[in-house]
Scaffold this active site. Structure first.
Site, short mmCIF file in Angstrom:
data_model
loop_
_atom_site.label_atom_id
_atom_site.label_comp_id
_atom_site.label_asym_id
_atom_site.label_seq_id
_atom_site.Cartn_x
_atom_site.Cartn_y
_atom_site.Cartn_z
N GLY A 69 -26.75 -48.93 21.96
CA GLY A 69 -26.24 -49.50 20.66
C GLY A 69 -25.39 -50.69 20.99
CB THR A 70 -23.48 -52.24 23.65
OG1 THR A 70 -22.49 -51.10 23.52
CG2 THR A 70 -22.79 -53.45 23.71
CG ASN A 147 -17.28 -45.81 15.74
OD1 ASN A 147 -17.45 -46.61 14.96
ND2 ASN A 147 -16.80 -45.94 17.01
CD GLN A 175 -21.14 -42.25 16.12
OE1 GLN A 175 -21.53 -41.06 15.93
NE2 GLN A 175 -20.70 -42.72 17.11
CB SER A 195 -26.92 -45.73 20.87
OG SER A 195 -26.49 -45.13 22.12
CG HIS A 197 -25.36 -42.13 24.54
ND1 HIS A 197 -24.14 -41.76 24.59
CD2 HIS A 197 -25.19 -43.78 24.42
CE1 HIS A 197 -23.12 -42.84 24.38
NE2 HIS A 197 -24.06 -43.74 24.05
CB THR A 233 -39.74 -54.06 34.61
OG1 THR A 233 -40.01 -55.17 35.28
CG2 THR A 233 -40.66 -53.10 34.67
CB CYS A 320 -14.97 -48.19 22.86
SG CYS A 320 -16.75 -47.50 22.72
N1 PLP Z 1 -22.11 -48.71 17.62
C1 PLP Z 1 -21.51 -47.47 17.12
C2 PLP Z 1 -21.04 -47.03 16.11
C3 PLP Z 1 -21.09 -46.66 18.32
O1 PLP Z 1 -20.37 -45.16 17.69
C4 PLP Z 1 -21.29 -46.97 19.58
C5 PLP Z 1 -21.02 -45.99 20.75
O2 PLP Z 1 -20.05 -44.95 20.55
C6 PLP Z 1 -22.23 -48.10 19.82
C7 PLP Z 1 -22.30 -48.86 18.71
C8 PLP Z 1 -22.40 -48.49 21.24
O3 PLP Z 1 -23.38 -47.73 21.66
P1 PLP Z 1 -23.92 -47.58 23.36
O4 PLP Z 1 -22.78 -46.81 23.95
O5 PLP Z 1 -25.29 -47.00 23.28
O6 PLP Z 1 -23.79 -49.02 23.69
#
Ligand code: PLP
Length: 373
Positions: A69-70, A147, A175, A195, A197, A233, A320
């Site tokens: 996600g990041t 989130n 989310q 994302s 996971h 890659t 986070c």
């Molecule tokens: N955006 C939202 C709304 C999230 O909840 C999160 C992770 O908690 C992310 C972005 C970041 O995703 P990732 O952990 O895959 O970098």
């Protein structure tokens, strides 16, 4: 153990791991290699791309695999803003994830972009959106569902308004997978981040849906993989895993209905039994899988530990933000005082969460709060 921290991360689904396994072992080829081993990896990658494309109702070429996600948020925001210098104005909200806030901050500090932060009401809904849009607005970034507090936005309507002034629209849908309809033709956004996971694929898997015709500058420069947008890659195994996970999701609408009902019963239990508990986020326009509360006068972190002792795993805010003593920026953005924000506890569910688990979790919360009052 009752695990109710699915918004932080989910267990990897066996089918995702099984599908990924060959691409980590016997089928270890580099998709760019021209021998058979490489060709088979390239084919698997393209199959995964097609599967993901089907999920979002886009062409395979509109799927860019990333590390999560990041990265997807950064690629969308920085990439779109730098490739579309029609103006240097961005619209977003302070309740967005740090990945969005920090990418926007980078554009402001390094590239001189001007930012309009939308006003948020006490439920985390944006207001005065159309008034914030300008002829020089390059990009809007607003998430499908928050989130921490679960509040959701009507992305389709917001994206339409942005498009009327010629701005691009990115949404962080990290989310939202499995809970909201993410058909790109229906919601009409230019870019959408997810994302793996958060729905049964491994950590470090992700993708960006980028509408064809929306130009973005890459963040990573090199061999030109992923249509030149993400050199390096390709992680074939994680692409296969995320596609498998998407494919195996139950339909969002039926799951949303079923889990929303469990969530509402859980909320009702908590609010009726704990006098200092208050729901955070919008009472109706919210993600089916998030119920978060403030527990005035009681430390959220302390309740989290007490719940853990009783076998219930939750979060005191976003993963986070957890681990830092700072109150959640999301809760502050909706007007909570820092000392109230420190009392927050978030419960987040999956498609497997049961009514029985939530009845137990509500009772454990009641008992845990009693320890401190
Ligand atoms: N955006 C939202 C709304 C999230 O909840 C999160 C992770 O908690 C992310 C972005 C970041 O995703 P990732 O952990 O895959 O970098």
């Amino acid at each position: 153990m009752i695990y109710l921290d699915h918004s932080a991360t989910t267990p990897v689904k066996p089918e995702a791991l099984q599908a990924a396994w060959p691409w980590l072992t016997s089928e270890f080829g580099n998709p760019s290699s021209t021998h058979e081993l490489g060709n088979r990896a390239a084919l698997a990658l393209e199959e995964a791309r097609k599967t993901a494309g089907k999920f979002f109702n886009v062409r395979a070429s509109e799927i860019i695999f990333t590390s999560g996600g990041t990265e997807s948020d950064n690629l969308a925001i920085i990439g779109l803003a730098l490739a579309n210098p029609r103006g240097k104005h961005i619209v977003s909200a302070r309740s967005e994830h740090e990945a969005v806030l920090s990418a926007i901050d980078f554009l402001q500090r390094v590239h001189g972009f001007e930012i309009t932060w939308l006003a948020l009401d006490e439920f985390g809904q944006v207001s005065n959106f159309e008034a914030a849009l300008r002829p020089d607005t390059t990009l809007v970034s607003l998430m499908v569902a928050n989130n921490e507090i679960g509040t959701s936005h009507d992305i389709k309507t917001l994206a339409e308004a942005a498009h009327r002034v010629g701005a691009l629209f990115h949404t962080d849908a990290v989310q939202a997978v499995g809970w909201f309809d993410l058909d790109l033709k229906k919601i009409g956004v230019d870019a959408l981040s997810i994302s793996g996971h958060k729905f049964g694929a491994p950590k470090g898997s992700g993708l960006l849906v980028l509408r064809s015709g929306a130009h973005a500058e890459p963040l990573l420069h090199g061999g030109g993989q992923e249509s030149g947008l993400r050199s390096g890659t390709e992680n074939v195994a994680w692409a296969v895993a995320i596609a498998t996970s998407l494919e195996s999701l139950a339909p969002a609408d039926s799951e949303a209905k079923r889990v929303s009902k469990l969530r509402d019963e859980f909320i009702e239990q908590v609010l009726s039994r704990i006098s200092n508990a208050k729901l955070t986020g919008h009472p109706i326009k919210r993600s089916p899988n998030i119920a978060s509360f403030t527990l005035e006068g009681v430390s959220g972190e302390a309740v989290l530990l007490e719940l853990e002792r009783r076998g219930v795993i939750v979060s005191s805010g976003s993963a986070c933000a957890a681990g830092s003593d700072e109150p959640s920026h999301v809760l502050l953005s909706i007007g909570l005082q820092p000392e109230v924000a420190q009392t927050a506890v978030r419960f987040s569910f999956s498609h497997e969460t049961t009514a029985k688990e939530l009845i137990e979790a509500a009772s454990s919360l009641v008992e845990s709060v009693k320890v401190f009052i």
